[in-house]
Structures are given as structure tokens and as C-alpha cells.
Write an enzyme that holds these catalytic residues in place. Structure first.
Site, PDB file in Angstrom:
ATOM      1  N   CYS A   2      -1.265  -5.137  -3.377  1.00 34.33           N
ATOM      2  CA  CYS A   2      -0.947  -5.679  -4.690  1.00 34.33           C
ATOM      3  C   CYS A   2      -1.091  -4.600  -5.760  1.00 34.33           C
ATOM      4  CB  CYS A   2      -1.811  -6.871  -5.080  1.00 34.33           C
ATOM      5  SG  CYS A   2      -1.653  -8.252  -3.951  1.00 34.33           S
ATOM      6  N   ARG A  27       2.528  -0.748  -3.095  1.00 41.39           N
ATOM      7  CA  ARG A  27       1.281  -1.481  -2.839  1.00 41.39           C
ATOM      8  C   ARG A  27       1.526  -2.885  -2.283  1.00 41.39           C
ATOM      9  NH1 ARG A  27      -3.024   1.051  -5.439  1.00 41.39           N
ATOM     10  NH2 ARG A  27      -4.275  -0.832  -5.314  1.00 41.39           N
ATOM     11  N   TRP A  72       1.187  -8.121  -2.029  1.00 38.71           N
ATOM     12  CA  TRP A  72       1.095  -8.051  -0.569  1.00 38.71           C
ATOM     13  C   TRP A  72       0.291  -9.284  -0.179  1.00 38.71           C
ATOM     14  CZ3 TRP A  72      -2.835  -7.527   3.172  1.00 38.71           C
ATOM     15  CH2 TRP A  72      -2.385  -7.205   4.454  1.00 38.71           C
ATOM     16  N   ASN A  96      -5.547  -8.368  -7.816  1.00 39.62           N
ATOM     17  CA  ASN A  96      -5.508  -7.561  -6.589  1.00 39.62           C
ATOM     18  C   ASN A  96      -6.868  -7.689  -5.922  1.00 39.62           C
ATOM     19  OD1 ASN A  96      -5.660  -3.956  -6.024  1.00 39.62           O
ATOM     20  ND2 ASN A  96      -5.288  -5.575  -4.574  1.00 39.62           N
ATOM     21  N   GLY A  97      -6.883  -8.136  -4.657  1.00 39.67           N
ATOM     22  CA  GLY A  97      -8.158  -8.263  -3.950  1.00 39.67           C
ATOM     23  C   GLY A  97      -8.232  -9.601  -3.249  1.00 39.67           C
ATOM     24  N   GLU A 467      -0.469   9.278  16.725  1.00 44.17           N
ATOM     25  CA  GLU A 467       0.155   9.266  15.403  1.00 44.17           C
ATOM     26  C   GLU A 467       1.674   9.102  15.521  1.00 44.17           C
ATOM     27  OE1 GLU A 467      -0.763   8.707  12.607  1.00 44.17           O
ATOM     28  OE2 GLU A 467       0.737   9.513  11.251  1.00 44.17           O
ATOM     29  N   LYS A 471       3.718   6.005  13.884  1.00 38.28           N
ATOM     30  CA  LYS A 471       4.810   6.236  12.922  1.00 38.28           C
ATOM     31  C   LYS A 471       6.075   5.515  13.366  1.00 38.28           C
ATOM     32  CE  LYS A 471       3.187   7.448  10.425  1.00 38.28           C
ATOM     33  NZ  LYS A 471       2.027   7.751   9.627  1.00 38.28           N
ATOM     34  N   GLU A 474       5.718   1.627  13.012  1.00 35.79           N
ATOM     35  CA  GLU A 474       5.658   1.040  11.668  1.00 35.79           C
ATOM     36  C   GLU A 474       6.955   1.169  10.896  1.00 35.79           C
ATOM     37  OE1 GLU A 474       2.865   2.617   8.778  1.00 35.79           O
ATOM     38  OE2 GLU A 474       2.956   4.578   9.722  1.00 35.79           O
ATOM     39  N   HIS A 490      -3.443   4.515  34.907  1.00 38.50           N
ATOM     40  CA  HIS A 490      -4.508   3.530  35.127  1.00 38.50           C
ATOM     41  C   HIS A 490      -4.125   2.154  34.585  1.00 38.50           C
ATOM     42  CE1 HIS A 490      -7.204   6.540  36.709  1.00 38.50           C
ATOM     43  NE2 HIS A 490      -6.894   7.322  35.681  1.00 38.50           N
ATOM     44  N   LYS A 591       0.815   0.098   1.195  1.00 39.43           N
ATOM     45  CA  LYS A 591       0.212   1.422   1.373  1.00 39.43           C
ATOM     46  C   LYS A 591      -1.302   1.409   1.298  1.00 39.43           C
ATOM     47  CE  LYS A 591       0.908   6.195   0.837  1.00 39.43           C
ATOM     48  NZ  LYS A 591       1.104   6.398   2.294  1.00 39.43           N
TER      49      LYS A 591
HETATM   50  C1  F6R Z   1       0.251   4.774   8.574  1.00 39.93           C
HETATM   51  C2  F6R Z   1      -0.531   4.554   7.383  1.00 39.93           C
HETATM   52  C3  F6R Z   1      -1.774   3.768   7.505  1.00 39.93           C
HETATM   53  C4  F6R Z   1      -2.884   4.432   6.674  1.00 39.93           C
HETATM   54  C5  F6R Z   1      -4.140   3.564   6.677  1.00 39.93           C
HETATM   55  C6  F6R Z   1      -5.276   4.222   5.923  1.00 39.93           C
HETATM   56  O1  F6R Z   1       1.376   5.531   8.285  1.00 39.93           O
HETATM   57  O2  F6R Z   1      -0.180   4.980   6.331  1.00 39.93           O
HETATM   58  O3  F6R Z   1      -2.168   3.635   8.827  1.00 39.93           O
HETATM   59  O4  F6R Z   1      -3.138   5.689   7.214  1.00 39.93           O
HETATM   60  O5  F6R Z   1      -3.863   2.324   6.105  1.00 39.93           O
HETATM   61  O6  F6R Z   1      -4.951   4.457   4.601  1.00 39.93           O
HETATM   62  P1  F6R Z   1      -5.770   5.479   3.728  1.00 39.93           P
HETATM   63  O7  F6R Z   1      -5.536   6.831   4.315  1.00 39.93           O
HETATM   64  O8  F6R Z   1      -5.232   5.346   2.349  1.00 39.93           O
HETATM   65  O9  F6R Z   1      -7.204   5.091   3.838  1.00 39.93           O
END
Ligand code: F6R
Length: 596
Positions: A2, A27, A72, A96-97, A467, A471, A474, A490, A591
Site C-alpha cells: 500500500c 507498493r 495491496w 498502510n499496514g 534467485e 525471478k 514471479e 533425492h 514491492k
Molecule cells: C523478489 C523480490 C522479493 C524481495 C523481498 C524482500 O524479486 O523482490 O523477494 O526481495 O520481498 O524485500 P526487501 O529486500 O525490500 O526486504
């Protein structure tokens, strides 16, 4: 999680708020809404979906004060009704929260005749304000916030008060002065970058009253507090696409700068001296814990490989959400490194708080210098990747690895620090070469038509495989998993069939043969394989057999995750584009995950 914005003293509040919501959309993008004071009365518009769905309705609003929200969803599905702002009597609120005690308050308010029009936890806030209002806005806000448990950043609009109120508890809010008496508030700096000359970051338990060209502050007990205003950081200013079709590809192209600027910042902020002093004061650290979530956890995990090898002490990486609820044995001899792009991720912030309470020395390694995490830490190690808008983290991951390498070298002492700085200087050109030359299109097409993609690696290539898998999932929604190459047999190998693609990461020649065996096992079950390797690291039989081979420049092993991740990020990006997904705003995500 949010985004909030507020403004007053402007010509057309709705126009400013709408622009701010576009900047804050990363956000959350489940719904958007704006409320303004038109001739002293609250008028609101809200719509399910992206901010652009609100455009026409927003254009019809006038007034010089208002608040806005991009959501969000946590409590209540994305819908017009659950969109903020929520209104009750003379009040309108954006939040937000999470209000953890909302059910109890809702029951009480419903018993008193208040009617709820949404399923959100947030709506209780606006009814509480309405309930407590006796003509004094400050008293009303104090009474309402006293009732709330959980995490909340709020912007409040009240008929009869030409301005807005901003409240901060465990979720971020920043206020700023603009030109001509304009005043602003927002969840994050980029939304204020083009509007405010000077900004102040509220701390937990603080309230800002913005009206008639002035912002005054008090705490949750009503006592006045003073905040320091400073200019908007330069890094928050450049958030436009600049000719790139998406932020994801723009930000991958910014990796060389992210690494370079992070290395500069480490020296500039005197991290070497602070960390050396802390280590000396505690007679050295006996162990290191590194925590983060998602991509930040992956960079911590990669760093745990090189830091343990370099320092000869146990170095563990753990997801912050697990660490915070575990009876962990951290103490005075522990260095706890909280890794977070945003510095606002609830689990990471709480994990750092728990480690600090247990006596550990806490380092915040973050891209956002004014975040909640920096307020908790004993030392801040900056990542200077610049503002990251794409929901999927790319350049911040590479900046984090660079900062973690410098941290490890600092603790090692001797020539390690200068060697790491020198190695990092060379990395930028290798990243640029990987970005422009690695040719991922065929692999991306194969991913787009695969039923599942398995990313495998050994040693430091394993976190990179994790990673790569995250990527791809997502941004393209193609199912997949990251696995240690040796673990595939396994159990997970049962899933391999003709529709499966494996992506093997190999940057360590000595482990190349081992990873090659895992690839052979995949071939034997009818799967296909792509190999992402550092120049000269893939065994020749594998290089000949692989369906796809992508080479990146070789570099010192401990920095290899910075370079080898680039083809994986590009594969994810191109797969998303081929499948018609929006890589910048994947479904269901936001994010900054500022809730548990
Ligand atoms: C993946 C991604 C998320 C963040 C995670 C932590 O691409 O962006 O997995 O890495 O939500 O976010 P931060 O780094 O802001 O604590």
C-alpha cells in the site's frame, strides 16, 4: 504494501495525488483511490485495479487538500468497496499496514450503530475518528490511535480542517514542504521527489499536522516533537523509464552503476572503521547471522558461502520470517546482518529487532537510508543501487552482494578490503558484457513453453539458481524450482519429463563435472538443459551436449553471483515479455512487504 499520499495548499490536489499514486504503484496495484476536500466537504473516487483505472474519476475532482492510496490487499479482496479511502462522518482515511485488533473494534463499533461498507481492517480507523470527534482534531486522532494495535501509517482528511494529518507506527511516512506553501506526505521518497524541496521522515509514534503552509508534530501522548528536514536524496529522483520498455530491463542495465556506487558508499560512509571498531570492541565476532526475505535472502545465502570461507567462523543465512520466531542462540558474540532492499520488510525489521534484543551487533544492509531497518541497526552498510521500481529485485541484489563482500573483507582485515575494492572495480565491465552479449532469447522461448523449469547449481551457484528460479516464477508465472544440483536425484527428479527444462549454473570449474552429472540425469529422463557458465567453466562434454549454452565473463569466485545472475534475470524478463506478462507489476505482489 500500500502506498499513501497526502497534500494541501496546492492548486489541484487530485492531479498531484494521482501523479503520486503512479509513483507509489509499485507498493500495490489492487485498487486506487483519492479523497479531496471540495468546498469543505469530502468527495472521494476509488476503483479496483491499477492506478490508471482511476484517471477519469480523478480528473473530475477539485479542491486544494486531499489524500490518496494504492492498495495491496490483505483483509478483503480487491474491489471498489475495499479500496481506500474509507469515509465516516467528517473523516476520510487511507492506511498502510494491518490493524491486528480490528475484529474486536469492529464488533464494538457495529454495536454502537456504525455501518461498515468494506471487509478491510482499515475501516475501523475512520469510524473510531468519527466516534471520538468532539471538535478537537488532535484529541480525536490521539484517542483513535491509542486504540490501534498492529502496524499503521495513516493519512487523514477531516472536514473543517484545510490540510491533512499523517500518522506513523511501524509503516513508513515522510512529510515535505513544497513551493508556494504546499505540504505533502507519502509512503516513500520517490513520490515526493518532484514536489518537495525538503523532507522529514516520521518515527514510530509520531503524528504530523499539515495545514496552512506549516507542519507541526506531536507524539502519541500529544507532546510536541521536532523533526529535522533535509533535501530529498538525489538517488530518489531518477525514477523514469528513460527509453526502456520496462523498469525491469532498465534496472538490469543499471547493475554496473549499482555495484560501483555501493563500493563508493562503503568507503564514503566509513563502514570499514565502524565495523572494525565494533569487531575489536567485542573481541571479534564468533559467528555471523545473515537474514533477509526473497531475493535479499538469496544474496545473504550467497554471501554466507564466501564469508564463511574467508573468515573461518560459522556464517549462517536464514529467511527473516523463520529467524524471528525461532529460539535462536544469537548473543553478544554474534554479528547479525539484516539484508533488505527497502529496509521496511516486516519480517526482516522484526528479525533485526529480535537479534538486537538478544545482544547481537546489528548491521542494516539496505538500499533505503531512511528506512525502519536503519533506525534499529548499530551500523548501516549502504547499498546504492538507486531507487528500484520494478517489483522484482535485480540491481539491488547485485548491490547487496557487493556490500556483503566488502563487509566480509573488512572483518577479515589485512589486504582483503583493498583486494575486494579492486575486484569490484573490474566487475562493472563484466556485468555490462553479460548484459549486452549473453543472448538469452532461445532459452526464454524454451522457458515460455516449458511445464516447469529447474534451476540447479552447487556451492555459490546454488543461491544464484534459487534467485533465477524466483525471478522466473514471479515475473512470468512459469512454475519452477531452484535446487542444489546434488539434491535433484533425492526426489524432485520424479518431476522431470519431456516438458521440463533445467538451467544449470556453473561458475566454479572444480564443481563443473559434478553439476554436469545432474544434467545427464535430466537428459536421461527426456528433459532439456541450458547451461549458464563462466567462461571456460563448463566441462567440454556438457558444453557440446547442452541444448543452450550461455557464457558470462569469468570473475573471482566470491563475486560470481553478481555476474552469473544477469542471464537468469534476462531469461525471466524475456520469458515474461514473450508470455505477455507485465514484468514490472507481477500479479499478487507488491514491492515492500510491510506486513507479516
Ligand atoms: C523478489 C523480490 C522479493 C524481495 C523481498 C524482500 O524479486 O523482490 O523477494 O526481495 O520481498 O524485500 P526487501 O529486500 O525490500 O526486504
Amino acid at each position: 504494501m500500500c502506498g499513501l499520499i497526502g497534500c494541501t495548499g496546492v492548486k489541484c490536489a487530485a492531479k498531484i495525488l494521482y501523479g503520486g499514486l503512479e509513483d507509489l504503484e509499485y507498493r500495490g496495484y489492487d485498487s486506487a483511490g483519492i479523497a479531496v476536500l471540495e468546498k469543505g466537504k469530502i468527495v472521494a473516487a476509488k476503483r479496483k485495479g491499477r492506478v490508471c483505472a482511476l484517471k477519469t474519476a480523478a480528473e473530475e475532482l477539485c479542491g486544494t487538500s486531499g489524500i490518496g492510496h494504492t492498495r495491496w490487499a490483505t483483509h478483503g479482496r480487491p474491489s471498489d468497496e475495499n479500496a481506500h479511502p474509507h469515509t465516516s462522518g467528517r473523516f476520510s482515511v487511507v492506511h498502510n499496514g494491518i490493524i491486528e485488533n480490528y475484529s474486536k473494534i469492529k464488533e464494538e463499533l457495529e454495536g454502537e450503530g456504525y455501518e461498515f461498507s468494506s471487509q478491510t481492517d482499515s475501516e475501523v480507523v475512520v469510524h473510531l475518528l468519527n466516534k471520538y470527534y468532539r471538535g478537537d482534531l488532535k484529541e480525536t486522532v490521539l484517542c483513535a490511535v491509542e486504540r490501534l494495535k498492529g502496524a499503521f501509517a495513516l493519512c487523514i482528511l477531516c472536514e473543517g480542517y484545510e490540510g491533512f494529518v499523517a500518522v506513523k507506527y511501524r509503516n513508513p511516512i515522510i512529510v515535505g514542504y513544497g513551493s508556494g506553501g504546499a505540504l505533502y506526505a507519502a509512503s516513500d521518497m520517490p513520490a515526493l521527489a518532484g514536489l518537495s524541496g525538503s523532507v522529514a521522515v516520521l518515527k514510530d509514534g509520531q503524528i504530523a499536522f499539515a495545514s496552512e503552509g506549516k507542519i507541526s508534530f506531536c507524539d502519541f501522548y500529544g507532546e510536541p516533537v521536532c523533526l529535522t528536514f533535509s533535501p530529498v536524496p538525489a538517488a530518489a529522483r531518477s525514477t523514469r523509464l528513460g527509453g526502456f520498455p520496462h523498469y525491469m530491463i532498465k534496472e538490469i542495465n543499471e547493475i554496473p552503476a549499482a555495484v560501483k556506487n555501493t563500493a563508493h558508499a562503503f568507503a564514503e560512509e566509513k563502514c570499514f572503521a565502524a565495523l572494525s571498531r565494533a569487531a575489536k570492541k567485542r573481541g571479534g565476532f564468533g559467528e555471523i547471522f545473515m537474514c533477509g526475505c526473497g531475493t535479499a535472502y538469496h544474496s545473504a545465502l550467497a554471501a554466507s558461502y564466501f564469508a564463511e570461507a574467508e573468515l573461518g567462523i560459522p556464517v549462517r543465512a536464514e529467511t527473516a520470517g523463520e529467524f524471528r520466531y525461532k529460539k535462536s542462540a544469537v548473543g553478544g558474540g554474534t554479528l547479525f546482518v539484516a539484508v533488505s532492499q527497502s529496509g521496511e520488510t516486516a519480517d526482516t525489521v522484526e528479525a533485526a529487532r529480535a537479534a538486537k534484543a538478544a545482544g547481537a551487533y546489528v548491521v542494516a544492509l539496505t538500499n533505503v537510508p531512511y528506512s525502519a531497518l536503519t533506525g534499529i541497526a548499530d551500523t548501516v552498510v549502504p547499498v546504492r543501487a538507486g531507487t528500484e521500481i520494478c517489483v522484482a529485485a535485480t540491481k539491488s541484489y547485485c548491490g547487496q552482494i557487493a556490500a556483503l563482500a566488502l563487509l566480509s573483507a573488512t572483518l577479515k582485515g589485512g589486504t582483503a578490503y583493498s583486494r575486494t575494492l579492486a575486484d569490484l572495480k573490474e566487475i562493472g565491465a563484466k556485468c555490462s558484457a553479460a548484459i549486452s552479449d549473453c543472448g538469452v532469447e532461445d532459452v526464454a522461448r524454451a522457458c515460455a513453453s516449458s511445464s516447469g523449469v529447474y534451476f540447479i547449481g552447487r556451492g555459490i551457484d546454488y543461491p544464484v539458481a534459487l534467485e533465477g528460479s524466483l525471478k522466473l516464477k514471479e515475473v512470468s508465472y512459469v512454475p519452477g524450482e531452484g535446487y542444489p544440483a546434488g539434491e535433484l536425484k533425492h526426489g524432485t527428479i520424479a518431476l522431470i519429463d519431456g516438458g521440463t527444462l533445467a538451467v544449470a549454473v556453473i561458475t566454479d570449474r572444480s564443481l563443473g563435472e559434478k553439476t554436469a552429472s545432474a544434467v545427464e540425469q535430466i537428459y536421461s529422463r527426456g528433459g532439456r538443459a541450458a547451461v549458464v557458465c563462466a567462461e571456460g567453466c563448463a566441462p567440454s562434454n556438457l558444453a557440446e551436449r547442452a541444448d543452450f549454452i550461455i557464457e558470462v565473463p569469468a570473475c573471482p569466485a566470491y563475486l560470481s553471483p553478481i555476474v552469473s545472475v544477469i542471464p537468469l534475470q534476462l531469461i525471466a524478463y524475456r520469458t515474461a515479455v514473450i508470455l505477455g506478462r507485465d514484468p514490472d507489476k507481477p500479479r499478487n505482489l507488491a514491492k515492500s512487504v510491510t506486513v507479516e
